[in-house]
Write a protein that holds these residues in place. Sequence first.
Motif, PDB file in Angstrom:
ATOM      1  N   ARG A 283     -35.858 -35.265 106.201  1.00  0.00           N
ATOM      2  CA  ARG A 283     -35.952 -33.945 105.564  1.00  0.00           C
ATOM      3  C   ARG A 283     -36.967 -33.936 104.422  1.00  0.00           C
ATOM      4  NH1 ARG A 283     -29.532 -33.412 106.177  1.00  0.00           N
ATOM      5  NH2 ARG A 283     -29.551 -32.287 108.138  1.00  0.00           N
TER       6      ARG A 283
ATOM      7  N   ARG B  41     -40.997 -24.194 107.032  1.00  0.00           N
ATOM      8  CA  ARG B  41     -41.328 -25.623 106.874  1.00  0.00           C
ATOM      9  C   ARG B  41     -42.563 -25.794 106.006  1.00  0.00           C
ATOM     10  NH1 ARG B  41     -38.691 -29.229 110.048  1.00  0.00           N
ATOM     11  NH2 ARG B  41     -37.627 -28.424 111.886  1.00  0.00           N
TER      12      ARG B  41
ATOM     13  N   LEU C  77     -41.674 -25.056 102.473  1.00  0.00           N
ATOM     14  CA  LEU C  77     -40.921 -26.187 101.895  1.00  0.00           C
ATOM     15  C   LEU C  77     -41.853 -27.353 101.566  1.00  0.00           C
ATOM     16  CD1 LEU C  77     -37.679 -26.362 104.067  1.00  0.00           C
ATOM     17  CD2 LEU C  77     -37.763 -26.218 101.583  1.00  0.00           C
TER      18      LEU C  77
ATOM     19  N   LEU D 203     -33.719 -29.253  96.353  1.00  0.00           N
ATOM     20  CA  LEU D 203     -33.410 -28.224  97.349  1.00  0.00           C
ATOM     21  C   LEU D 203     -32.920 -28.852  98.662  1.00  0.00           C
ATOM     22  CD1 LEU D 203     -33.781 -25.056  97.487  1.00  0.00           C
ATOM     23  CD2 LEU D 203     -35.787 -25.537  98.871  1.00  0.00           C
TER      24      LEU D 203
ATOM     25  N   ARG E 133     -29.413 -30.261  98.055  1.00  0.00           N
ATOM     26  CA  ARG E 133     -28.350 -29.265  97.879  1.00  0.00           C
ATOM     27  C   ARG E 133     -28.165 -28.412  99.140  1.00  0.00           C
ATOM     28  NH1 ARG E 133     -23.599 -28.010  95.826  1.00  0.00           N
ATOM     29  NH2 ARG E 133     -23.360 -25.804  95.350  1.00  0.00           N
ATOM     30  N   ASP E 134     -29.237 -27.838  99.616  1.00  0.00           N
ATOM     31  CA  ASP E 134     -29.094 -26.827 100.673  1.00  0.00           C
ATOM     32  C   ASP E 134     -29.144 -27.412 102.082  1.00  0.00           C
ATOM     33  OD1 ASP E 134     -28.804 -24.876  98.807  1.00  0.00           O
ATOM     34  OD2 ASP E 134     -30.937 -24.415  98.698  1.00  0.00           O
ATOM     35  N   MET E 135     -29.659 -28.615 102.232  1.00  0.00           N
ATOM     36  CA  MET E 135     -29.683 -29.226 103.569  1.00  0.00           C
ATOM     37  C   MET E 135     -28.655 -30.346 103.694  1.00  0.00           C
ATOM     38  SD  MET E 135     -33.695 -29.432 104.475  1.00  0.00           S
ATOM     39  CE  MET E 135     -34.737 -28.001 104.489  1.00  0.00           C
TER      40      MET E 135
ATOM     41  N   ASP F 220     -26.003 -30.654 101.501  1.00  0.00           N
ATOM     42  CA  ASP F 220     -24.727 -30.199 100.925  1.00  0.00           C
ATOM     43  C   ASP F 220     -24.202 -31.103  99.810  1.00  0.00           C
ATOM     44  OD1 ASP F 220     -24.976 -28.285 102.812  1.00  0.00           O
ATOM     45  OD2 ASP F 220     -23.270 -28.909 104.044  1.00  0.00           O
TER      46      ASP F 220
ATOM     47  N   TYR G 193     -23.870 -30.913  92.586  1.00  0.00           N
ATOM     48  CA  TYR G 193     -24.850 -31.041  91.496  1.00  0.00           C
ATOM     49  C   TYR G 193     -24.769 -32.429  90.860  1.00  0.00           C
ATOM     50  CZ  TYR G 193     -25.827 -26.021  91.629  1.00  0.00           C
ATOM     51  OH  TYR G 193     -26.235 -24.777  92.014  1.00  0.00           O
TER      52      TYR G 193
ATOM     53  N   ARG H 240     -29.737 -27.930  88.013  1.00  0.00           N
ATOM     54  CA  ARG H 240     -29.524 -26.482  88.144  1.00  0.00           C
ATOM     55  C   ARG H 240     -30.827 -25.717  87.939  1.00  0.00           C
ATOM     56  NH1 ARG H 240     -24.191 -24.941  88.385  1.00  0.00           N
ATOM     57  NH2 ARG H 240     -22.734 -26.446  87.504  1.00  0.00           N
TER      58      ARG H 240
ATOM     59  N   CYS I 238     -32.834 -23.565  90.778  1.00  0.00           N
ATOM     60  CA  CYS I 238     -33.072 -22.141  90.579  1.00  0.00           C
ATOM     61  C   CYS I 238     -34.554 -21.835  90.775  1.00  0.00           C
ATOM     62  CB  CYS I 238     -32.610 -21.774  89.168  1.00  0.00           C
ATOM     63  SG  CYS I 238     -32.716 -20.031  88.821  1.00  0.00           S
TER      64      CYS I 238
ATOM     65  N   ARG J  19     -35.668 -22.340  94.549  1.00  0.00           N
ATOM     66  CA  ARG J  19     -35.203 -21.253  95.426  1.00  0.00           C
ATOM     67  C   ARG J  19     -36.041 -19.997  95.204  1.00  0.00           C
ATOM     68  NH1 ARG J  19     -28.864 -22.548  94.229  1.00  0.00           N
ATOM     69  NH2 ARG J  19     -28.548 -24.040  95.913  1.00  0.00           N
TER      70      ARG J  19
ATOM     71  N   LEU K 241     -39.336 -20.531  96.845  1.00  0.00           N
ATOM     72  CA  LEU K 241     -39.239 -20.443  98.305  1.00  0.00           C
ATOM     73  C   LEU K 241     -39.151 -18.981  98.763  1.00  0.00           C
ATOM     74  CD1 LEU K 241     -39.087 -22.480 100.659  1.00  0.00           C
ATOM     75  CD2 LEU K 241     -36.610 -22.242 100.584  1.00  0.00           C
ATOM     76  N   ARG K 242     -38.344 -18.220  98.087  1.00  0.00           N
ATOM     77  CA  ARG K 242     -38.221 -16.794  98.426  1.00  0.00           C
ATOM     78  C   ARG K 242     -39.549 -16.078  98.256  1.00  0.00           C
ATOM     79  NH1 ARG K 242     -33.361 -16.723  95.416  1.00  0.00           N
ATOM     80  NH2 ARG K 242     -34.506 -15.752  93.707  1.00  0.00           N
TER      81      ARG K 242
ATOM     82  N   ASP L   3     -30.038 -16.877  91.909  1.00  0.00           N
ATOM     83  CA  ASP L   3     -29.517 -18.222  92.202  1.00  0.00           C
ATOM     84  C   ASP L   3     -28.038 -18.163  92.578  1.00  0.00           C
ATOM     85  OD1 ASP L   3     -30.392 -20.972  92.297  1.00  0.00           O
ATOM     86  OD2 ASP L   3     -28.869 -21.319  90.752  1.00  0.00           O
TER      87      ASP L   3
ATOM     88  N   TRP M 218     -27.788 -16.891  96.025  1.00  0.00           N
ATOM     89  CA  TRP M 218     -28.113 -17.966  96.982  1.00  0.00           C
ATOM     90  C   TRP M 218     -26.896 -18.856  97.227  1.00  0.00           C
ATOM     91  CZ3 TRP M 218     -33.137 -19.188  99.031  1.00  0.00           C
ATOM     92  CH2 TRP M 218     -33.172 -20.373  99.791  1.00  0.00           C
TER      93      TRP M 218
ATOM     94  N   ARG N  62     -25.043 -19.399 100.697  1.00  0.00           N
ATOM     95  CA  ARG N  62     -25.063 -20.748 101.296  1.00  0.00           C
ATOM     96  C   ARG N  62     -23.679 -21.393 101.320  1.00  0.00           C
ATOM     97  NH1 ARG N  62     -24.701 -24.597 103.585  1.00  0.00           N
ATOM     98  NH2 ARG N  62     -26.042 -26.419 103.832  1.00  0.00           N
ATOM     99  N   PHE N  63     -22.961 -21.292 100.191  1.00  0.00           N
ATOM    100  CA  PHE N  63     -21.700 -22.039 100.075  1.00  0.00           C
ATOM    101  C   PHE N  63     -20.475 -21.133  99.900  1.00  0.00           C
ATOM    102  CE2 PHE N  63     -25.077 -24.812  98.464  1.00  0.00           C
ATOM    103  CZ  PHE N  63     -24.932 -25.888  99.307  1.00  0.00           C
TER     104      PHE N  63
ATOM    105  N   GLU O 191     -33.094 -11.470 101.518  1.00  0.00           N
ATOM    106  CA  GLU O 191     -34.027 -12.605 101.726  1.00  0.00           C
ATOM    107  C   GLU O 191     -33.264 -13.923 101.809  1.00  0.00           C
ATOM    108  OE1 GLU O 191     -37.950 -10.820  99.397  1.00  0.00           O
ATOM    109  OE2 GLU O 191     -36.731 -12.393  98.480  1.00  0.00           O
TER     110      GLU O 191
ATOM    111  N   VAL P 298     -33.558 -16.465 104.868  1.00  0.00           N
ATOM    112  CA  VAL P 298     -34.133 -17.805 104.653  1.00  0.00           C
ATOM    113  C   VAL P 298     -33.097 -18.880 104.997  1.00  0.00           C
ATOM    114  CG1 VAL P 298     -34.986 -19.404 102.894  1.00  0.00           C
ATOM    115  CG2 VAL P 298     -35.813 -17.070 102.934  1.00  0.00           C
TER     116      VAL P 298
ATOM    117  N   MET Q 184     -33.110 -22.008 107.443  1.00  0.00           N
ATOM    118  CA  MET Q 184     -32.958 -23.374 106.912  1.00  0.00           C
ATOM    119  C   MET Q 184     -31.985 -24.206 107.740  1.00  0.00           C
ATOM    120  SD  MET Q 184     -33.308 -23.252 102.810  1.00  0.00           S
ATOM    121  CE  MET Q 184     -33.285 -24.995 102.605  1.00  0.00           C
TER     122      MET Q 184
ATOM    123  N   VAL R  99     -34.171 -25.646 110.240  1.00  0.00           N
ATOM    124  CA  VAL R  99     -35.066 -26.663 109.646  1.00  0.00           C
ATOM    125  C   VAL R  99     -34.293 -27.945 109.330  1.00  0.00           C
ATOM    126  CG1 VAL R  99     -36.534 -27.120 107.635  1.00  0.00           C
ATOM    127  CG2 VAL R  99     -36.612 -24.908 108.724  1.00  0.00           C
ATOM    128  N   SER R 100     -33.015 -27.786 109.023  1.00  0.00           N
ATOM    129  CA  SER R 100     -32.214 -28.949 108.625  1.00  0.00           C
ATOM    130  C   SER R 100     -31.887 -29.879 109.792  1.00  0.00           C
ATOM    131  CB  SER R 100     -30.887 -28.483 108.008  1.00  0.00           C
ATOM    132  OG  SER R 100     -31.143 -27.675 106.907  1.00  0.00           O
TER     133      SER R 100
END
Lengths: 181, 249
Positions: free
Chosen positions: A37, A121, A124, A135, A138-140, A142, A145, A160, A164, A167, A170-171, B10, B13, B17-18, B42, B46, B50, B53-54
Motif C-alpha cells: 500500500r 491511486r 495518493l 492515511l 488509518r484508512d486502509m 484500520d 491513532y 490527527r 486531517c 484527507r 486527497l479530497r 475530518d 470522514w 469510514r468508521f 466527496e 472517495v 479506497m 485501492v486497498s
Amino acid sequence: MSETCEKLVELAKGGNTVAFEQLIAIHQERVHALAYRILGNSDDASDIQQETFIRAWQSLRKFREDAAFSTWLHRITVNLCLSMKRRRDYGASEPLVEEMHAVVQGSVLCLERTEEITVLRRALAGLPDHHRVPLVLRDMEDRSYEEIAGILGCSVESVRSRLCRSRALLRERMRPYMEVR
Amino acid sequence: MKRECDRIGDAVWEYVRFGVELCEDDRQHVAECQECERILAESRRVQGLMKEVSRVPQASDCTSAVMSRITARRRPVWGYAATAAMMLLVIVGGLIFLRPHSVTQQIAREVSKPVVTAPAHAAAPEVVQDQSANRERIEAKTARRRSAVAAKRPRRNRRPQARPAPQQRNEMENPASAPEQIAASKHRPVMVAAATWSNAPSQSSSCTYTETNETTGETSICKVEKSPGTVTIFMESKPGGEKLPQKGI
C-alpha cells in the motif's frame, strides 16, 4: 500483543529460529500489505517483506516490548519502504499503470470505475510521504491513532493533524474529477 | 467558517469510514452548510474507491526465504569470530615479542644520557657532558689496561666491578648523612657512578669513589668535582699493584 505472540517473541529473542518462523507466519501478510500500500508495487513489497523480517531478527534483542511486536515490525516496514522510495526515486505513474492493468484484468469493474481508481491511486501517490503513510495506516489498515503514533514515532496529536491535512488534500485533488462526473 | 468546515470535514470522514457519530452541533452544521454537505458526498465517494485501492495481491510465503537468509548469515559469525581471535592472538604475540627489545633499547637510550639529580634548593646544575679530550684519553688508557689484565687472568674470574667499598656504600645508602646527591650515568652501564658529599651547594666540592677488585687487584676510581653550576666527572681504572696518582684523576 497476544500471549502466544509474546511467548514466541521471548523464545525468538533467545535465538529460537522455530519460534521466529512462527512469528513470520503470523505477521507476513500484514507486512506485505502495508509495504504494497505504501509502494504500490508487488515485487518491491515482497522484497520489503523479507527485509523486514531479516532486520527484525537482527535487532530482536533491542525490542523492549513497550509496544506491540506488530507495531515494532510495521515501523521497520514503513522505514524500509520510505528509504526504498527515496533510493529509487519512485515515479507516481509507474506503479499506477501496473495496478490499472491488474484491476482491469482481475475484476469486472466498468472502465469508468477503473479510471476513478486510477485517479485516486495517482492522487495518493502524489501525496507527500508524511501525509500518505498515516492515511494508509488509518484508512486502509484500520489502525488506531495510538498505533499509528507508535509506528511513526510521533504523538497522537501529530497523527490527527497529519490525517486531517492528508484527507483534505486527497479530497481537493479528487474534486475536479468528481465535479465532471 | 472555512476553518470550521475543515475540522468538520475530518469528523465527517471518520463518520463515513468508521461510523464515528458526529456530535449534535456538527451534525446541525453539516445539514446547514453547503460546503460540508459537499465534503460529505466527496468523502463517501472517495472512500468507496479506497476500498478498491486497498486490495492487495496475495502475498507469497516468505518464511523459507527469510529463514534461509537468517541461517546463511548466522554461520559466518563463527568464522568472523575465529578470524578476529586469530588476529588478536597475532597482535598480542607480536607485542609480547617486541616488548623486550623496545625496553632494552629504551634502557640503553636512558643510560647513554647523563642524568643529574640536584637538591631542590640549589639551581639546576649544568652537566659538563664532555671533557672529551681528557675522558677519551683516560678511557683509551683504561681499555688497554683492562684488556691486558683480562688476557692474563682466567675467564671465570671476569665479572663486572660494581660494588662500592663499604665506607662509600654506607654514604650512598644513608641519605640523611648526605643532603646532596648527584647521580651520573655515562654511555655504558658499567660506568655508572654515584657520589655524595655534605658541603653547601654553593661552594666547590669534590668526592672520590674508589673500588678495588680483590681477585685481580684492579682499581676503579671515580672523581666528581662540583663547582657552583658545574659538575665534572672523571673516571679511571688502574691494573692491580699500580700506585694511584695523587692528582689529576
